[in-house]
Write a protein that holds these residues in place. Structure first.
Motif, short mmCIF file in Angstrom:
data_model
loop_
_atom_site.label_atom_id
_atom_site.label_comp_id
_atom_site.label_asym_id
_atom_site.label_seq_id
_atom_site.Cartn_x
_atom_site.Cartn_y
_atom_site.Cartn_z
N ALA A 144 -25.54 29.09 126.81
CA ALA A 144 -26.78 28.32 126.97
C ALA A 144 -27.78 29.22 127.67
CB ALA A 144 -26.52 27.06 127.79
N GLY A 145 -29.04 28.84 127.63
CA GLY A 145 -30.07 29.65 128.28
C GLY A 145 -30.74 30.59 127.30
N TRP A 146 -30.96 31.82 127.72
CA TRP A 146 -31.68 32.81 126.90
C TRP A 146 -31.08 32.89 125.49
CZ3 TRP A 146 -30.95 37.22 124.10
CH2 TRP A 146 -32.08 37.98 123.84
N PRO A 147 -31.89 33.00 124.43
CA PRO A 147 -33.34 33.24 124.43
C PRO A 147 -34.22 31.99 124.51
CG PRO A 147 -32.48 33.39 122.21
CD PRO A 147 -31.29 33.17 123.09
N MET A 148 -33.64 30.80 124.68
CA MET A 148 -34.45 29.60 124.85
C MET A 148 -35.00 29.53 126.28
SD MET A 148 -34.36 27.86 121.94
CE MET A 148 -34.70 29.51 121.35
N ASP A 149 -36.17 28.91 126.41
CA ASP A 149 -36.65 28.63 127.77
C ASP A 149 -35.97 27.36 128.27
OD1 ASP A 149 -38.07 26.36 126.78
OD2 ASP A 149 -39.82 27.59 126.35
N ASN A 150 -36.21 27.02 129.52
CA ASN A 150 -35.51 25.91 130.16
C ASN A 150 -35.80 24.57 129.48
OD1 ASN A 150 -33.99 24.54 132.27
ND2 ASN A 150 -35.98 23.87 133.06
N ALA A 151 -36.98 24.45 128.86
CA ALA A 151 -37.38 23.16 128.29
C ALA A 151 -36.93 22.98 126.84
CB ALA A 151 -38.90 23.02 128.36
N THR A 152 -36.39 24.03 126.23
CA THR A 152 -36.05 23.98 124.81
C THR A 152 -34.54 23.98 124.63
OG1 THR A 152 -38.08 25.20 124.30
CG2 THR A 152 -36.42 25.05 122.56
N TYR A 153 -34.03 22.95 123.95
CA TYR A 153 -32.58 22.85 123.75
C TYR A 153 -32.12 23.90 122.76
CZ TYR A 153 -28.05 20.99 122.35
OH TYR A 153 -26.72 20.85 122.08
N GLY A 154 -31.06 24.60 123.13
CA GLY A 154 -30.48 25.58 122.22
C GLY A 154 -29.28 26.24 122.85
N GLY A 155 -28.45 26.82 122.03
CA GLY A 155 -27.28 27.51 122.54
C GLY A 155 -26.59 28.27 121.43
N GLY A 156 -25.74 29.22 121.83
CA GLY A 156 -25.07 30.06 120.85
C GLY A 156 -23.57 29.98 120.94
N ASN A 206 -24.65 10.14 126.15
CA ASN A 206 -25.88 10.52 126.85
C ASN A 206 -26.13 12.02 126.88
OD1 ASN A 206 -26.74 7.89 127.52
ND2 ASN A 206 -25.34 7.82 129.27
N PHE A 207 -25.31 12.78 126.18
CA PHE A 207 -25.44 14.24 126.22
C PHE A 207 -26.81 14.72 125.77
CE2 PHE A 207 -25.13 18.27 123.83
CZ PHE A 207 -24.85 19.13 124.89
N LYS A 208 -27.22 14.35 124.56
CA LYS A 208 -28.49 14.87 124.05
C LYS A 208 -29.69 14.35 124.86
CE LYS A 208 -30.62 17.65 121.32
NZ LYS A 208 -30.74 17.57 119.87
N PRO A 209 -29.74 13.06 125.24
CA PRO A 209 -30.85 12.63 126.10
C PRO A 209 -30.90 13.38 127.44
CG PRO A 209 -29.81 10.72 125.10
CD PRO A 209 -28.95 11.90 124.78
N TYR A 210 -29.73 13.67 128.02
CA TYR A 210 -29.73 14.46 129.26
C TYR A 210 -30.32 15.84 129.01
CZ TYR A 210 -26.63 11.34 131.99
OH TYR A 210 -26.09 10.29 132.70
N MET A 211 -29.90 16.49 127.91
CA MET A 211 -30.33 17.86 127.66
C MET A 211 -31.82 17.96 127.35
SD MET A 211 -27.65 19.34 128.45
CE MET A 211 -28.33 20.97 128.26
N LYS A 212 -32.42 16.85 126.96
CA LYS A 212 -33.87 16.85 126.74
C LYS A 212 -34.64 16.88 128.06
CE LYS A 212 -33.77 14.72 122.17
NZ LYS A 212 -34.18 13.60 121.30
N LYS A 213 -33.93 16.76 129.16
CA LYS A 213 -34.58 16.85 130.47
C LYS A 213 -34.67 18.29 130.97
CE LYS A 213 -32.96 12.24 131.80
NZ LYS A 213 -34.28 11.59 131.82
N GLY A 214 -34.20 19.24 130.18
CA GLY A 214 -34.20 20.64 130.56
C GLY A 214 -32.79 21.15 130.74
N LEU A 215 -32.59 22.45 130.55
CA LEU A 215 -31.25 23.02 130.54
C LEU A 215 -30.49 22.76 131.84
CD1 LEU A 215 -29.02 24.83 129.40
CD2 LEU A 215 -30.29 26.81 130.25
N TYR A 216 -31.09 23.10 132.97
CA TYR A 216 -30.33 23.05 134.22
C TYR A 216 -30.18 21.63 134.75
CZ TYR A 216 -30.71 28.06 133.94
OH TYR A 216 -30.62 29.35 133.50
N GLY A 258 -30.42 18.89 132.90
CA GLY A 258 -29.59 18.19 131.93
C GLY A 258 -28.12 18.53 132.06
N SER A 259 -27.83 19.82 132.27
CA SER A 259 -26.43 20.24 132.44
C SER A 259 -25.83 19.60 133.69
CB SER A 259 -26.35 21.76 132.53
OG SER A 259 -26.81 22.37 131.33
N LEU A 260 -26.60 19.56 134.77
CA LEU A 260 -26.12 18.95 136.01
C LEU A 260 -25.82 17.46 135.81
CD1 LEU A 260 -25.53 19.07 139.06
CD2 LEU A 260 -27.98 18.65 139.44
N LEU A 261 -26.77 16.76 135.20
CA LEU A 261 -26.60 15.32 135.01
C LEU A 261 -25.41 15.02 134.09
CD1 LEU A 261 -30.34 14.24 134.62
CD2 LEU A 261 -28.83 13.81 136.58
#
Length: 545
Positions: free
Chosen positions: A235-247, A386-396, A398-401
């Motif tokens: 998770a994280g780079w190359p996405m910014d904190n506000a954009t959901y993405g992962g490899g 609630n995974f995807k709604p949490y992740m729409k709050k930002g990477l860090y 959302g991951s914490l929640l």
């Protein structure tokens, strides 16, 4: 020319894990009861597995219910997971999350790294051995209804039409396939499923579906870089904190490595290109270390349903049901969908078999959603809802929640967060920063057209375009003017191109490049693009992706 017709007890549209599991289960039940049951399955790909693309780490639970002896039967689950690594990436570094802190959904003990196209091909062989009539190369193009408005089957697409939609010299009309019940298993954003949702109001009272686009490459790597059974998620780079993405990086057998990147289609910046983000991702030190010295063998892309339980539509309607990703059973938190597809197909098959045996015809298969609500699949999806709604709050955040939700409360918090549609999230291009993507080096990173070549994609050019614009003025008047023509970037296959002409810019649709990912149908900001099936057998031919 008048279309010929064939009659079946159950018709299944789509030859992925859900459709094949349903067909197999129906025939197993008929064999157990000593009854006759005619089952037909059609698949738009040239062969079973041709259009199947997934990561994929597979939970064998549902397969074990379908075939308890799947190992003895030679199912191609060849590489058991040996290690999980979850990394948060910065541009040059990585932080590994201790496995003890990972939610259960990120643990893969007992799961297998697979080439899902090969699994589908194997399932197809099992289905045919049981007597299922399997017809690859036939696309379900039109839903047929009886005099009461119930679904009575589908018509396959006409072959040999000209670009204008008129019969050409090699014209062959499609065939009508009628059934007592029809199960739709077209995969993510099925074009017939979309019509059924509208006609029978299947989405009333539920959240919109939300999606990602997954882009995948298969590599052969040097033996010293290969760690069979290793599963890496990032998770994280190359996405910014506000954009959901992962490899992901999955180490299969035979020095093969699957590498891929997923971008949530609710992203806001119209300058973002999921394809280029995937290429950029491979340059991270933690990713390129597995690929250097290797050779890229295959490429593909597909949209992924991610909304979970609250985005599931009503599953049944008079005459049939939606199963697999046509409904949206994928568990985004687990990054898995094949086990859910298989289980949903089995549950629908149980209901259809019971209905046919009771001499019912084309009513609602109410036993299917009832069985789903009582199944382990419902429990699993409810736990991670609630995974995807949490992740729409930002990477860090959302991951914490999500971590708190899962680790402290076991997914049993007394609320369900809601999903919103992806297509209306783009901001005007003038408000967003442009993204400078590096040029491909042809060794580790590549361009779109050389990538599409590896997908073995082919379409006959002399046929009606299967990417239809509801209003031909919108791409220039709105998409280009307001969003800088984002279809040029969200498409991973170079289908959409703005061409400058003397009379002004024009959108050119290179439909022959289409890999059937459906991203354009989902992400277009005005919902002006309608993806429909081309001639049967066309599109990509993935070799075990």
């Amino acid at each position: 020319m008048e279309r010929e017709s064939m009659e079946f007890d159950v018709l299944i549209v789509g030859g992925g894990p859900a459709g094949l599991a349903a067909a197999i289960r129906l025939k197993q039940l008929a064999e157990e009861k000593g009854s006759e049951l005619s089952v037909c399955l059609i698949e738009k790909g040239a062969e079973i597995g041709a259009h199947i693309l997934s990561g994929a780490v597979m939970d064998p639970r549902a397969l074990g219910e379908l075939f308890p002896d799947w190992r003895e039967r030679g199912a191609p689950l060849n590489t058991e997971v040996t290690e999980d690594r979850v990394l948060f990436l910065s541009e040059t570094g990585a932080h590994r999350v201790p496995n003890a802190l990972l939610p259960d959904s990120f643990h893969n003990e007992g799961n297998y790294i697979v080439r899902l196209g090969n699994v589908a091909k194997w399932l197809g062989e099992q289905a045919e051995a049981l007597g299922v009539e399997v017809y690859p190369g036939f696309a379900g193009a039109e839903i047929l209804y009886d005099e009461n408005g119930a679904v009575k089957g589908v018509a396959t697409g006409d072959m040999g039409l000209t670009r204008e939609g008129e019969p050409g010299p090699n014209y062959q009309p499609g065939m009508e396939l009628h059934a007592k019940y029809t199960l739709f298993a077209e995969g993510c954003r099925g074009h017939l499923g979309k019509q059924l949702e509208a006609r029978f109001k299947l989405r009333e009272g539920v959240d919109p579906q939300t999606y990602g686009i997954g882009i995948k490459e298969l590599w052969e790597v040097p033996a010293e870089r290969h760690e069979p059974g290793l599963v890496v998620h990032t998770a994280g780079w190359p996405m910014d904190n506000a954009t959901y993405g992962g490899g992901f990086v999955y180490h299969l057998e035979d020095n093969l490595v699957a590498v891929g990147f997923v971008v949530g289609l609710n992203y806001a910046n119209p300058h973002l290109s999921p394809f280029e983000e995937m290429q950029r991702y491979k340059n991270h030190p933690e990713i390129r270390k597995y690929l250097e010295g290797g050779k890229r063998l295959a490429y593909g892309a597909r949209a992924i349903t991610a909304g979970g339980l609250q985005s599931l539509p009503k599953l049944v309607f008079p005459g049939g049901a939606l199963i697999g990703d046509d409904a949206g059973f994928l568990n985004a938190a687990r990054i898995k969908g094949s086990h859910a597809a298989i289980k949903s197909g089995m549950l629908a098959a149980d209901a259809a078999f019971e209905a046919v045996g009771a001499a019912r015809e084309r009513d609602e298969l109410a036993a299917f959603p009832a069985a789903f609500r009582g199944s382990w699949l419902h429990d699993e999806l409810h736990k991670t809802r609630n995974f995807k709604p949490y992740m729409k709050k930002g990477l860090y955040l959302g991951s914490l929640l999500f971590g708190i939700d899962q680790k402290l409360f076991g997914g049993k918090l007394p609320w369900t967060l809601h999903n919103t549609a992806d297509h209306d999230k783009l901001r005007p291009a003038a408000e967003c920063a442009r993204i400078a993507y590096p040029k491909p080096d042809g060794v580790l990173t590549f361009d779109r057209l050389s990538s599409v070549f590896l997908s073995n994609t082919n379409h006959e050019e002399e046929q009606p375009c299967h990417l239809r614009l509801k209003d031909a003025s919108v791409p220039i008047a709105i998409n280009l003017a307001k969003y800088d023509a984002p279809e040029q970037r969200y498409c991973p296959a170079g289908v959409y191109e703005i061409v400058e002409e003397q009379g002004g810019p024009r959108l050119q649709i290179n439909a022959q490049n289409c890999v059937h990912c459906k991203t354009c149908d989902i992400k277009d900001p005005t919902q002006n693009i309608d993806w429909v099936v081309p001639q049967g057998g066309e599109g990509p031919i993935y070799q075990g992706m």
